[in-house]
Design an enzyme around this catalytic site. Structure first.
Site, PDB file in Angstrom:
ATOM      1  CD  GLU A  36     -20.856  48.594 106.234  1.00 44.42           C
ATOM      2  OE1 GLU A  36     -20.355  47.640 106.858  1.00 44.42           O
ATOM      3  OE2 GLU A  36     -20.535  49.781 106.427  1.00 44.42           O
ATOM      4  NE  ARG A 262     -19.535  34.880 110.006  1.00 42.56           N
ATOM      5  CZ  ARG A 262     -19.687  36.197 110.135  1.00 42.56           C
ATOM      6  NH1 ARG A 262     -19.798  36.725 111.343  1.00 42.56           N
ATOM      7  NH2 ARG A 262     -19.711  36.969 109.096  1.00 42.56           N
ATOM      8  CE  LYS A 272     -18.999  42.581 103.685  1.00 37.76           C
ATOM      9  NZ  LYS A 272     -20.036  43.591 103.932  1.00 37.76           N
TER      10      LYS A 272
END
Length: 559
Positions: A36, A262, A272
């Site tokens: 994104e 992750r 983020k």
RNA sequence: UGGGAGAUCGUUCAACGGCAGGACAACGGACUCUGACUCCGUGAAUCGAGGUUCAAAUCCUCGUCUCCCAGCCA
């Protein structure tokens, strides 16, 4: 690189793919990397980039780059561009396959209409709070929305009017009609479309309704004919929903979602949201601050794409939660740079040395190997003269037992040149600080051991005072004080390492570095690997970032 | 608490019923005109309890612990 010098990579995802290839489930492999565009890529994304593009390359498939821009809040062109820069810099190529979920909005809308016509979606007038209440809890089932059984025609009409902008933000949503009692909360009539009038960075006000991730992602995968949709573990709960949409709306081969763990890296933060806080709170200099775990930050710091790829290969891919030791990343960087970085000499904290018996006007141009283990890399000229600078901590007035460098009466080898002996020191009378060293050199020791056979153990680096170039050097250390800042329950600003950046002015680098270009990397011998800052360096005022120090076994002995 | 997932050296990844292995880290040594690099060596693990089997990290049962999910974020 691992791909070159060893067995091809293997992990549970590649095993699945190999099996799918063997059974003929797919003719070819298609993956995608779907960021994104609301932030910069970080080392965790790099893991995913390496996985998705690496798999495509390994199995002769393709990997698309798709901007997953379904929520206009926070998304921007700056991020779209930085993402592309970073992936290219990492060494991967999506060729002509740059896609945007926002380009699929019309198709996605039609998919939603189809869902409504199948009686599998409805417009709900509940507000956000009400929807939450109706959803139930982890242990209690939800309740059906009062609008759940609206006629198809009414739903189609309402949905069209949502699109047309007839309703205020938040007043209506489109929901999938699945099961309000599902133990998997994801399946309790999830929201599919919401009204948002914030304006989209690409399509402006063209749309006021936006699809949710769960709807847009799986269908975007389908549109692009992705075979293996690789994502992180937190989407495991969403997989049934992924499959539900795809099964309702897609004919023929369907993409399969596979989740992996992750990356977490010690002494750093990879969420983020946290990185945005660091940047917006001015706790760092920006997304590309060399202390940041962003690709842009690591690039600016001086890390090589090869080292990052090697790191991603070595950490592996599995489903275990992990906290990888940042020492492994540093190892990969050293390992790569040791091979390729030209050597140079730089003195960070200068101490003046006068070689009393060296002729005043004499200057020798010494040929120094650019890489001691790689003669084929050639040599560089380094001027030597009567007054030089050495590293301040290469001298001790009262050295401990194992210290090999300069002290009163001691001898030491000047790297690539002569052996010198310390005769006397000159001190600042008020502070007692040693300001100057007076030495004598042994003229027979250039490129040779002392003729009388005495051993000189210590070797130190130096620069000629007259010829050296003043420079600024920035020393970087880990951004956080604690190994697992994400797991710590303290306020995260208090976890920052106050010594993560030390800027040293008044350094001297050897004259051959006058030609250093932005992003050139060197090993400053005995100190570490350094990179000319891509933004701040100039011929008049070179600025070097320390990428990583050399391993320092003396530091351990000294403790 | 309902559901989903995961537990192997300090860390990380392997071992797919047949000798628990690699990497990083640590430690010791050799070499050295970088206290680097390199080389040699050492220590170090199957979450627990039962069961199946000639044989279990792997299969079964029961526990324990950790992570994820109750955004109109992704």
């Amino acid at each position: 690189m691992t791909e070159q010098d060893g067995a091809p990579q293997s992990d549970f995802i590649r095993e699945i793919i190999e099996n799918d290839l063997k059974t003929g489930k797919h003719g070819g492999i298609a993956t995608r990397f779907p960021p994104e565009p609301n932030g910069y890529l970080h080392i965790g994304h790099a893991k995913s980039v390496c996985l998705n593009f690496g798999i495509a390359a390994q199995y002769n498939g393709t990997c698309n780059l798709r901007m997953d821009d379904t929520d206009p809040a926070g998304e921007s062109l700056e991020f779209v561009e930085s993402i592309q820069n970073d992936i290219r810099w990492l060494g991967f190529d999506w060729e002509d396959r740059l896609f945007f979920a926002s380009d699929y909005f019309e198709q996605l809308y039609q998919f939603a209409v189809t869902l409504i016509k199948k009686g599998k979606a409805y417009v709900c007038d509940l507000n956000a709070d009400e929807i939450r209440t109706y959803r139930g809890t982890l242990t209690e089932p939800g309740k059906n929305s009062p609008h759940r059984d609206r006629p198809v025609e009414e739903n189609i009409d309402l949905f069209a009017r949502m699109r047309a902008g007839e309703f205020e933000d938040g007043t209506h949503v489109l929901r999938a009609k699945i099961d309000m009692a599902s133990p998997n909360i994801t399946l309790r009539d999830p929201v599919v479309y919401r009204i948002k009038r914030s304006g989209h960075y690409r399509i402006g006000d063209g749309w006021v309704i936006y699809p949710m991730y769960d709807f847009a992602h799986c269908l975007s995968d389908s549109i692009e004919k992705i075979t293996h949709s690789i994502c992180t573990l937190e989407f495991e709960n969403n997989r049934p929903l992924y499959d539900w949409f795809v099964n309702e709306l897609i004919e023929g081969p369907r993409p399969r979602q596979i989740e992996f763990a992750r990356l977490n890296l010690s002494y750093t933060m990879l969420s983020k949201r946290r990185l945005i806080e660091l940047v917006e709170g001015r706790l760092v200099g920006g997304w590309d601050d060399p202390r940041m775990p962003t690709v842009a930050g690591m690039r600016r710091r001086g890390y090589t794409p090869e080292a990052i790829r090697e790191f991603c290969a070595r950490i592996g891919v599995a489903k275990n939660d992990n906290l990888v030791d940042i020492a492994l990343l540093e190892h990969c960087v050293r390992d790569d740079l040791n091979e390729r970085a030209p050597r140079a000499m730089a003195v960070l904290r200068p101490l003046k040395v006068i070689i009393d018996n060296y002729p005043e006007e004499q200057v020798e141009e010494i040929d120094c190997p650019i890489h001691p283990q790689k003669p084929e890399m050639g040599t560089r000229k380094v001027p030597f003269s009567r007054i030089i600078y050495i590293e301040n901590d290469d001298f001790m007035e009262n050295p401990p037992k194992k210290y090999k460098r300069l002290g009163p009466g001691r001898e030491v080898r000047l790297r690539n040149s002569y052996v010198i002996r310390l005769d006397s020191t000159k001190k600042n009378e008020s502070t007692g600080e040693v300001m100057e060293l007076h030495c004598t050199y042994d003229p027979d020791t250039r490129n040779a051991a002392p003729s009388d056979g005495r051993k000189v153990e210590g070797v130190i680096h130096w620069v000629s005072a007259e010829h050296a170039i003043p420079a600024t050097v920035r020393l970087y250390d880990r951004l956080f004080k604690v190994a697992d800042p994400a797991g710590a329950d303290a306020e995260f600003a208090t976890l920052l390492n106050p010594e993560s950046l030390e800027t040293i002015h008044g350094c001297y680098v050897e004259s051959s570095l006058a030609s250093a270009q932005p992003e050139d990397r060197y090993q400053f011998e005995r100190l570490g690997y350094f990179c000319a800052d891509r933004k701040d360096t100039s011929p008049a005022r070179p600025v070097f970032n320390r990428i990583v120090s050399l391993r320092d076994s003396w530091a351990k002995i000294a403790k």
